[in-house]
Design a protein around this motif. Structure first.
Motif, PDB file in Angstrom:
ATOM      1  N   SER A  33       0.832  -1.200   0.000  1.00 39.54           N
ATOM      2  CA  SER A  33       0.000   0.000   0.000  1.00 39.54           C
ATOM      3  C   SER A  33       0.865   1.248   0.000  1.00 39.54           C
ATOM      4  CB  SER A  33      -0.894  -0.007   1.256  1.00 39.54           C
ATOM      5  OG  SER A  33      -1.771   1.095   1.267  1.00 39.54           O
ATOM      6  N   TRP A  34       0.318   2.327  -0.530  1.00 47.62           N
ATOM      7  CA  TRP A  34       0.969   3.637  -0.494  1.00 47.62           C
ATOM      8  C   TRP A  34       0.124   4.603   0.316  1.00 47.62           C
ATOM      9  CZ3 TRP A  34       5.675   5.212  -1.597  1.00 47.62           C
ATOM     10  CH2 TRP A  34       6.461   4.457  -2.463  1.00 47.62           C
ATOM     11  N   TYR A  35       0.843   5.416   1.137  1.00 46.59           N
ATOM     12  CA  TYR A  35       0.196   6.442   1.950  1.00 46.59           C
ATOM     13  C   TYR A  35       0.925   7.763   1.731  1.00 46.59           C
ATOM     14  CZ  TYR A  35      -1.727   2.500   4.593  1.00 46.59           C
ATOM     15  OH  TYR A  35      -2.372   1.351   4.961  1.00 46.59           O
ATOM     16  N   ARG A  36       0.194   8.835   1.936  1.00 46.00           N
ATOM     17  CA  ARG A  36       0.828  10.139   2.049  1.00 46.00           C
ATOM     18  C   ARG A  36       0.502  10.693   3.426  1.00 46.00           C
ATOM     19  NH1 ARG A  36      -1.334  14.707  -1.934  1.00 46.00           N
ATOM     20  NH2 ARG A  36      -0.438  16.020  -0.291  1.00 46.00           N
ATOM     21  N   GLN A  37       1.443  11.455   3.974  1.00 45.17           N
ATOM     22  CA  GLN A  37       1.257  12.001   5.309  1.00 45.17           C
ATOM     23  C   GLN A  37       1.450  13.503   5.261  1.00 45.17           C
ATOM     24  OE1 GLN A  37       3.979  10.676   8.448  1.00 45.17           O
ATOM     25  NE2 GLN A  37       2.339  10.877   9.954  1.00 45.17           N
ATOM     26  N   ASP A  38       0.430  14.212   5.675  1.00 43.39           N
ATOM     27  CA  ASP A  38       0.463  15.673   5.713  1.00 43.39           C
ATOM     28  C   ASP A  38       0.140  16.129   7.125  1.00 43.39           C
ATOM     29  OD1 ASP A  38      -1.062  14.913   2.788  1.00 43.39           O
ATOM     30  OD2 ASP A  38       0.694  16.214   2.727  1.00 43.39           O
ATOM     31  N   PRO A  39       0.708  17.262   7.544  1.00 38.81           N
ATOM     32  CA  PRO A  39       0.499  17.758   8.917  1.00 38.81           C
ATOM     33  C   PRO A  39      -0.976  17.876   9.251  1.00 38.81           C
ATOM     34  CG  PRO A  39       2.213  19.012   7.819  1.00 38.81           C
ATOM     35  CD  PRO A  39       1.612  18.126   6.771  1.00 38.81           C
ATOM     36  N   PHE A  90       4.797   7.101   2.218  1.00 37.06           N
ATOM     37  CA  PHE A  90       5.243   5.836   2.787  1.00 37.06           C
ATOM     38  C   PHE A  90       4.640   4.673   2.023  1.00 37.06           C
ATOM     39  CE2 PHE A  90       7.558   7.087   6.473  1.00 37.06           C
ATOM     40  CZ  PHE A  90       6.945   8.232   6.974  1.00 37.06           C
ATOM     41  N   CYS A  91       5.480   3.699   1.768  1.00 36.17           N
ATOM     42  CA  CYS A  91       5.039   2.423   1.248  1.00 36.17           C
ATOM     43  C   CYS A  91       4.924   1.464   2.426  1.00 36.17           C
ATOM     44  CB  CYS A  91       6.071   1.912   0.240  1.00 36.17           C
ATOM     45  SG  CYS A  91       5.773   0.265  -0.375  1.00 36.17           S
ATOM     46  N   ALA A  92       3.967   0.550   2.382  1.00 37.50           N
ATOM     47  CA  ALA A  92       3.814  -0.415   3.463  1.00 37.50           C
ATOM     48  C   ALA A  92       3.449  -1.771   2.899  1.00 37.50           C
ATOM     49  CB  ALA A  92       2.738   0.046   4.454  1.00 37.50           C
ATOM     50  N   THR A  93       3.832  -2.809   3.611  1.00 35.75           N
ATOM     51  CA  THR A  93       3.432  -4.160   3.247  1.00 35.75           C
ATOM     52  C   THR A  93       2.812  -4.823   4.464  1.00 35.75           C
ATOM     53  OG1 THR A  93       5.391  -5.415   3.888  1.00 35.75           O
ATOM     54  CG2 THR A  93       5.493  -4.240   1.820  1.00 35.75           C
ATOM     55  N   GLY A  94       2.073  -5.901   4.208  1.00 34.11           N
ATOM     56  CA  GLY A  94       1.467  -6.600   5.316  1.00 34.11           C
ATOM     57  C   GLY A  94       0.974  -7.969   4.904  1.00 34.11           C
ATOM     58  N   THR A  95       0.628  -8.727   5.906  1.00 32.30           N
ATOM     59  CA  THR A  95      -0.007 -10.021   5.665  1.00 32.30           C
ATOM     60  C   THR A  95      -1.483  -9.762   5.379  1.00 32.30           C
ATOM     61  OG1 THR A  95      -0.347 -10.210   8.033  1.00 32.30           O
ATOM     62  CG2 THR A  95       1.616 -11.258   7.125  1.00 32.30           C
ATOM     63  N   GLY A  96      -2.218 -10.779   5.124  1.00 32.48           N
ATOM     64  CA  GLY A  96      -3.611 -10.624   4.755  1.00 32.48           C
ATOM     65  C   GLY A  96      -4.391  -9.827   5.777  1.00 32.48           C
TER      66      GLY A  96
END
Lengths: 112, 109
Positions: A33-39, A90-96
């Motif tokens: 997944s991809w996220y963006r983080q803003d204040p 941020f990129c993230a990975t995870g299990t199901g």
């Protein structure tokens, strides 16, 4: 060592110049997944992928593209970046079921 | 209304203090709950999952109140190294994960 590798760490670009942020994982996770983080807004999901060739929009997909041709890679593409895409990504990975997420070290993008 | 709401703080506490954070969520169908820790401009890292029965990990205790739709994190005997932003995370199952904006904690000597 289990890793989520994100590149580049910092990127300054100009409006309209296509760019790609890479994300690679060696944990054999299906979910990325991809996220963006803003204040003040926290992390917002851009796109996610449950498996190879399967991608879905998150909450803020406009202006972004992704692809998942291989299990380990999930690049984020900005075809025509604009200043409102200046953010920390941020990129993230995870299990199901995204029960536990592992994040890359982040990409600070500035679009001038 | 945000789907996951947290007090942004900052909370400024002395070493050794006990501090508590709350987080509320709006979707009653939410299934999984977590607390993540994020140091300044770095990636979030899982601190602990939150279970209905409550759970403890050393100095950290997390609790879930489904009826009132909030989760809490209690930190006992605060250390300087606990200074960070704490993110409340709620999942509705599948792959939909909502992050709160975070609560900033500063622990002073």
């Amino acid at each position: 060592e289990a890793q989520v590798t994100q590149n580049p760490r910092y990127l300054i670009t100009v409006t309209g110049k296509k760019l790609t942020v890479t994300c690679s994982q060696n944990m054999n996770h299906e979910y990325m997944s991809w996220y963006r983080q803003d204040p003040g807004l926290g992390l917002r999901q851009i796109y996610y992928s449950m498996n190879v060739e399967v991608t879905d929009k998150g909450d803020v997909p406009e202006g972004y593209k992704v692809s998942r041709k291989e299990k380990r890679n999930f690049p984020l593409i900005l075809e025509s970046p604009s200043p409102n895409q200046t953010s920390l990504y941020f990129c993230a990975t995870g299990t199901g079921g995204s029960e536990k997420l592992f994040f890359g070290s982040g990409t600070q993008l500035s679009v001038l | 209304r945000k789907e996951v709401e947290q007090d942004p703080g900052p909370f400024n506490v002395p070493e050794g203090a006990t501090v508590a954070f709350n987080c509320t969520y709006s979707n009653s169908a939410s299934q999984s709950f977590f607390w993540y820790r994020q140091d300044c401009r770095k990636e979030p890292k899982l601190l602990m999952s939150v279970y209905s029965s409550g759970n403890e990990d050393g100095r950290f205790t997390a609790q879930l109140n489904r009826a009132s739709q909030y989760i809490s994190l209690l930190i006992r005997d605060s250390k300087l190294s606990d200074s960070a932003t704490y993110l409340c995370v709620v999942s509705t199952g599948g792959f939909k994960t909502i992050f709160g904006a975070g609560t900033r904690l500063f622990v002073k000597a």
